[in-house]
Enzyme design. Structure first.
Site, short mmCIF file in Angstrom:
data_model
loop_
_atom_site.label_atom_id
_atom_site.label_comp_id
_atom_site.label_asym_id
_atom_site.label_seq_id
_atom_site.Cartn_x
_atom_site.Cartn_y
_atom_site.Cartn_z
N ASP A 51 1.28 31.05 37.21
CA ASP A 51 2.09 30.74 38.33
C ASP A 51 2.77 31.75 38.77
O ASP A 51 3.68 32.60 38.11
CB ASP A 51 3.16 29.60 38.15
CG ASP A 51 2.63 28.25 37.89
OD1 ASP A 51 2.11 27.89 39.04
OD2 ASP A 51 2.36 27.65 36.72
N HIS A 91 5.73 26.05 45.25
CA HIS A 91 6.52 24.74 44.75
C HIS A 91 7.48 24.99 43.65
O HIS A 91 7.66 26.02 43.18
CB HIS A 91 5.60 23.49 44.33
CG HIS A 91 4.67 23.99 43.22
ND1 HIS A 91 3.71 24.89 43.22
CD2 HIS A 91 4.89 23.69 41.81
CE1 HIS A 91 3.28 25.26 42.11
NE2 HIS A 91 3.94 24.47 41.22
N ASP A 99 7.03 19.98 32.72
CA ASP A 99 8.01 20.88 33.28
C ASP A 99 9.12 21.29 32.13
O ASP A 99 9.86 20.40 32.16
CB ASP A 99 8.49 20.71 34.48
CG ASP A 99 7.53 20.85 35.69
OD1 ASP A 99 6.28 21.41 35.63
OD2 ASP A 99 7.67 20.37 36.84
N GLU A 184 -0.37 21.25 43.78
CA GLU A 184 -1.58 20.38 44.10
C GLU A 184 -1.54 20.05 45.38
O GLU A 184 -0.37 19.68 46.15
CB GLU A 184 -1.54 19.10 43.16
CG GLU A 184 -1.74 19.33 41.74
CD GLU A 184 -1.44 18.43 40.72
OE1 GLU A 184 -2.02 18.35 39.67
OE2 GLU A 184 -0.69 17.43 40.99
N LYS A 293 -5.95 23.34 44.15
CA LYS A 293 -5.90 22.14 42.97
C LYS A 293 -5.90 20.73 43.56
O LYS A 293 -4.89 20.74 44.41
CB LYS A 293 -4.79 22.40 42.04
CG LYS A 293 -4.82 21.60 40.81
CD LYS A 293 -3.66 22.08 39.81
CE LYS A 293 -3.83 23.33 39.38
NZ LYS A 293 -2.88 23.84 38.38
N HIS A 298 -5.77 8.78 38.15
CA HIS A 298 -6.69 7.98 37.59
C HIS A 298 -6.27 6.51 37.48
O HIS A 298 -6.91 5.69 37.31
CB HIS A 298 -7.07 8.67 36.19
CG HIS A 298 -5.90 8.76 35.37
ND1 HIS A 298 -5.34 7.81 34.54
CD2 HIS A 298 -5.22 10.19 35.30
CE1 HIS A 298 -4.49 8.25 33.84
NE2 HIS A 298 -4.08 9.69 34.18
N THR A 340 -8.38 17.97 37.71
CA THR A 340 -7.58 18.10 36.14
C THR A 340 -8.16 16.80 35.34
O THR A 340 -9.26 16.41 35.92
CB THR A 340 -6.25 18.07 36.58
OG1 THR A 340 -5.54 17.94 35.23
CG2 THR A 340 -5.91 16.82 37.50
N GLU A 378 -9.12 21.40 34.63
CA GLU A 378 -8.05 21.62 33.77
C GLU A 378 -8.05 20.38 32.67
O GLU A 378 -8.32 19.42 33.22
CB GLU A 378 -6.76 22.09 34.41
CG GLU A 378 -6.85 23.19 35.32
CD GLU A 378 -5.53 23.29 35.86
OE1 GLU A 378 -4.54 22.23 35.90
OE2 GLU A 378 -5.19 24.43 36.71
N ASN A 379 -7.54 20.59 31.59
CA ASN A 379 -6.86 19.46 31.12
C ASN A 379 -5.42 19.07 31.54
O ASN A 379 -4.65 19.88 31.98
CB ASN A 379 -6.79 19.63 29.44
CG ASN A 379 -6.07 20.85 29.03
OD1 ASN A 379 -6.42 22.01 29.51
ND2 ASN A 379 -5.10 20.73 28.03
N ALA A 380 -5.17 17.74 31.69
CA ALA A 380 -3.82 17.23 32.18
C ALA A 380 -2.82 17.35 31.18
O ALA A 380 -1.77 17.62 31.54
CB ALA A 380 -3.90 15.75 32.80
N LEU A 381 -3.19 16.95 30.01
CA LEU A 381 -2.16 17.10 28.99
C LEU A 381 -2.49 17.79 27.83
O LEU A 381 -3.70 17.99 27.72
CB LEU A 381 -1.90 15.58 28.36
CG LEU A 381 -1.40 14.65 29.59
CD1 LEU A 381 -1.35 12.99 29.07
CD2 LEU A 381 -0.20 14.91 30.17
N ARG A 418 -1.66 24.53 27.44
CA ARG A 418 -1.29 25.94 27.95
C ARG A 418 -1.12 26.55 26.78
O ARG A 418 -0.88 26.04 25.59
CB ARG A 418 -0.20 25.84 29.15
CG ARG A 418 1.20 25.68 28.68
CD ARG A 418 2.31 25.71 29.78
NE ARG A 418 2.08 24.74 30.93
CZ ARG A 418 1.90 25.16 32.24
NH1 ARG A 418 1.84 26.43 32.36
NH2 ARG A 418 1.90 24.33 33.14
#
Length: 488
Positions: A51, A91, A99, A184, A293, A298, A340, A378-381, A418
């Site tokens: 970022d 953002h 976060d 996003e 992004k 879901h 994601t 990407e993976n979300a979690l 990450r």
């Protein structure tokens, strides 16, 4: 054989920690970061994603940019031999899942909101969201004479000028343009900062005076000056059937509801289109690709109303493809779509959320591929387990390896969320190394996969009618195997 196999190679990037540059715009973790990047290189990783926070770089005042910390970081990435994907992060960091630090948008921008709070996204109850400026002010010169889009463009121009050495050297290969909260392209329909909890349907976020005026003008043009923004769509934590809007045969299927949903989702598409057009001019001739992004919403995917997707601005129904329209807009910029939740299995979700991440991933990836785009994920979690990695591998090459050349479909790249000490330790690190090797089709690291051409000028603007043709008919996704043929 290896040449043919190389066509199955999917690049793996790793997202750097949110606070790799400190909240006061300093790069302090030099030795720690250098050691981490070395371990990523040893694992065969292709690149990193980071970022580049607007709130840090232009924090001091309008047009006053300080790139020094990011330059120091980028030099380290270059020394490590890694490629770099830079996110233009317009953002706020803070208030969303995962976060850990708080980096607001620049104070001097927020100060404009003291006298004009409508520069912020607003829900029906009047709550303002300061994570990102409403797309209603994209073209409003409210910020010391500049519009929101002009601020974004000036930031990108300054980035290009100041990071020329890394662009020219082929270190920076990807510019992901932030278009909303969490970077996003969506409305901030499910803010944890305002009490939303999973799996609430969220709320429509278009009640600032700028978007409201736009809607009223469009409704009048359509011969319905009496139409107002929805007042029957419930609150953040409702279920669909609790609302008149989303209930079976509710407002969402009426002429008025369809008009609103079309307007709401089209505004988002045009917002992305305009900013990408400007980004394309800024990075013209650079060997980079532009990317955006899309959020992986879901929950409530299994019900006809798709309520949580609709409030976020994705007008996706069982008979309307709300993602292929976005993909079609991206074709004129030859931009990559980054999606994601690549690691999620339906079986891991609670039944009450009516969640279907696997079907959603298949729909969005198929939409991008059908439009001829590069598609990334990407993976979300955060996950370190084989099940998650194997799901990512399955989604990266839906029908497995093709020993005779390119597979029918494959991801252009995958970004792991990450980087942390935990990822680089013991069993986690060895599983991750195996995962990278499998993503590379069991081949060694190769820096020459999918080389990029110099960025060409975006094609002429596409009429919204042509973009909306992509919504129908809604085609079934391409075939996806149940499991990967190269498990970790």
């Amino acid at each position: 054989m290896a040449g043919n196999l190389l066509a199955n190679y999917v690049q793996v990037n790793v997202m750097l920690p949110l606070d790799v540059v400190t909240v006061d715009n300093k790069f302090e973790k030099v030795d720690e970061t250098r050691a981490q990047l070395k371990k990523l290189t040893e694992a065969g990783v292709d690149g990193i994603m980071v970022d580049v926070w607007w709130g840090l770089v232009e924090g001091k005042g309008p047009g006053s940019y300080d790139w020094e910390a990011y330059k120091q970081l980028f030099r380290l990435v270059q020394e490590a031999g890694l490629k770099l994907q830079a996110i233009m992060s317009f953002h706020q960091c803070g208030g969303n899942v995962g976060d850990i630090v708080n980096i607001p948008i620049p104070q001097w921008v927020r100060d404009v909101g003291v006298n004009d709070p409508d520069i912020f996204y607003t829900n029906r109850g009047g709550a303002r969201n300061i994570e990102y400026l409403t797309l209603g002010v994209d073209d409003q010169p409210l910020f010391h004479g500049r519009t929101a889009i002009q601020m974004y463009v000036d930031y990108m121009k300054s980035f290009r000028e100041n990071m020329a050495e890394f662009l020219d050297a082929g270190v920076i290969v990807d510019i992901e343009v932030g278009l909303g909260p969490a970077g996003e392209m969506r409305y901030p329909s499910y803010p944890q900062s305002q009490g939303w909890v999973f799996p609430g349907i969220g709320e429509f976020i278009c009640y600032d005076k700028y978007l409201e005026a736009d809607f009223k003008a469009e409704a009048a043009k359509a011969g319905h000056p009496e139409w107002e923004l929805p007042d029957d769509a419930g609150e953040y934590n409702d279920t669909p059937e609790k609302t008149r809007f989303f209930t079976d045969n509710g407002t969402y299927v009426t002429e008025k509801g369809k008009f609103f949903l079309t307007w709401y989702s089209n505004k988002l598409i045009k917002h992305g289109d305009k900013i990408l057009d400007e980004a394309n001019k800024v990075f013209l001739g650079c060997r980079v690709q532009l990317a955006i992004k899309i959020s992986g919403i879901h929950w409530w995917y299994r019900v006809p109303n798709h309520a949580a997707e609709l409030t976020a601005g994705y007008y996706n129904l069982d008979n309307r493809d709300g993602y292929r329209t976005i993909a079609r807009m991206l074709t004129r910029h030859r931009a990559c779509v980054n999606f994601t939740c690549a690691e999620m299995r339906d079986s891991e979700q609670s039944s009450e959320a009516k969640s279907a991440p696997e079907e959603l991933v298949q729909q969005v990836l198929s939409a991008g591929w059908r439009e001829g785009l590069h598609v990334a994920c990407e993976n979300a979690l955060g996950r370190y387990d084989a099940t998650a990695y194997n799901t990512i591998l399955r989604n990266s090459r839906p029908t497995g390896i093709n020993k005779n050349g390119p597979p029918e479909h494959k991801l252009f790249g995958f970004t792991y969320l990450r980087l942390s000490d935990e990822l680089l330790e013991g069993q986690n690190y060895s599983t991750f190394k195996t995962f990278v090797k499998r993503m590379h089709a069991n081949l060694g690291y190769n820096s020459n996969v999918d080389p990029l051409e110099p960025l060409q000028r975006s094609m002429p603007e596409m009429p919204i009618g042509k973009i909306l043709q992509a919504a129908h008919p809604k085609l079934a996704p391409f075939p996806f195997d149940e499991n990967t043929d190269l498990p970790v």
